[in-house]
Design an enzyme around this catalytic site. Sequence first.
Site, PDB file in Angstrom:
ATOM      1  N   ASP A  18       0.873  -1.164   0.000  1.00 41.99           N
ATOM      2  CA  ASP A  18       0.000   0.000   0.000  1.00 41.99           C
ATOM      3  C   ASP A  18       0.915   1.219   0.000  1.00 41.99           C
ATOM      4  O   ASP A  18       2.116   1.117   0.292  1.00 41.99           O
ATOM      5  CB  ASP A  18      -0.893  -0.026   1.240  1.00 41.99           C
ATOM      6  CG  ASP A  18      -1.750   1.208   1.359  1.00 41.99           C
ATOM      7  OD1 ASP A  18      -2.454   1.551   0.393  1.00 41.99           O
ATOM      8  OD2 ASP A  18      -1.699   1.851   2.426  1.00 41.99           O
ATOM      9  N   ASP A  20      -0.113   5.103   0.917  1.00 37.25           N
ATOM     10  CA  ASP A  20      -0.339   6.099   1.966  1.00 37.25           C
ATOM     11  C   ASP A  20      -0.439   5.432   3.328  1.00 37.25           C
ATOM     12  O   ASP A  20      -1.252   4.523   3.530  1.00 37.25           O
ATOM     13  CB  ASP A  20      -1.625   6.877   1.665  1.00 37.25           C
ATOM     14  CG  ASP A  20      -1.528   7.624   0.338  1.00 37.25           C
ATOM     15  OD1 ASP A  20      -0.702   8.549   0.242  1.00 37.25           O
ATOM     16  OD2 ASP A  20      -2.263   7.267  -0.605  1.00 37.25           O
ATOM     17  N   ASP A 179      -1.643  -0.680   6.059  1.00 38.89           N
ATOM     18  CA  ASP A 179      -1.861   0.010   7.332  1.00 38.89           C
ATOM     19  C   ASP A 179      -3.328   0.060   7.725  1.00 38.89           C
ATOM     20  O   ASP A 179      -3.644   0.512   8.826  1.00 38.89           O
ATOM     21  CB  ASP A 179      -1.321   1.450   7.258  1.00 38.89           C
ATOM     22  CG  ASP A 179      -2.149   2.324   6.333  1.00 38.89           C
ATOM     23  OD1 ASP A 179      -2.566   3.419   6.744  1.00 38.89           O
ATOM     24  OD2 ASP A 179      -2.377   1.912   5.177  1.00 38.89           O
TER      25      ASP A 179
END
Length: 207
Positions: A18, A20, A179
Amino acid sequence: MSVSFVLPHENYAGYIFDLDGTLVDSMVAHYRAWRMALCEQGASGEVFRKQEFLAHGGCSAQDIVASLNARYGLVMDAEAVAARKRALYLGLIEAGCLVPIRETVDFARRMKGRVPLAIATGSAMPGALASLKSAGLEGLFELIVTPEMVERGKPFPDIFEEAARRMGVEPKSCLVFEDADPGIEAARAAGMDWVRIPPSASLMAEE
């Protein structure tokens, strides 16, 4: 920004990241851009507060707007709000203010050239490229998969499956760095192992 993680094992044929909150500490800028864009639409200040923002981590902007419309009885135009949020975000980061998340970036640098690497992000391509540039990570990843390239965004597995396909690696042989819960759900659905990157202290301190 500093984080820690433990790999389930070392024998993966490909790694998917991922962007961001995983490679780049950009979540505060995204959060502020969302709050400004929604305020411009007349949404209540209670719409999309931090915990709700975190719960939608990794989802495409259009899917987020659709979710907010359904939850709060709003009629916002998904494309228009997504475009405005993206413009606000690009304005916030144009000064090159984003910081790489050192541990995940260092790991990607170690793996580069040894096994295939990919980014699979909920950001549209212009925002993804701008985030990488702002954090000084241009050129680290040759393969970036964004929601425009798949039918369904996170939490569906499509974006990770497409990344694996383009890398030429079986999904079961991939490890995902994520995240947010929607991304982890997508990784599970794709049959991939995953590592959770904890949220940044800067975002947790944000009102």
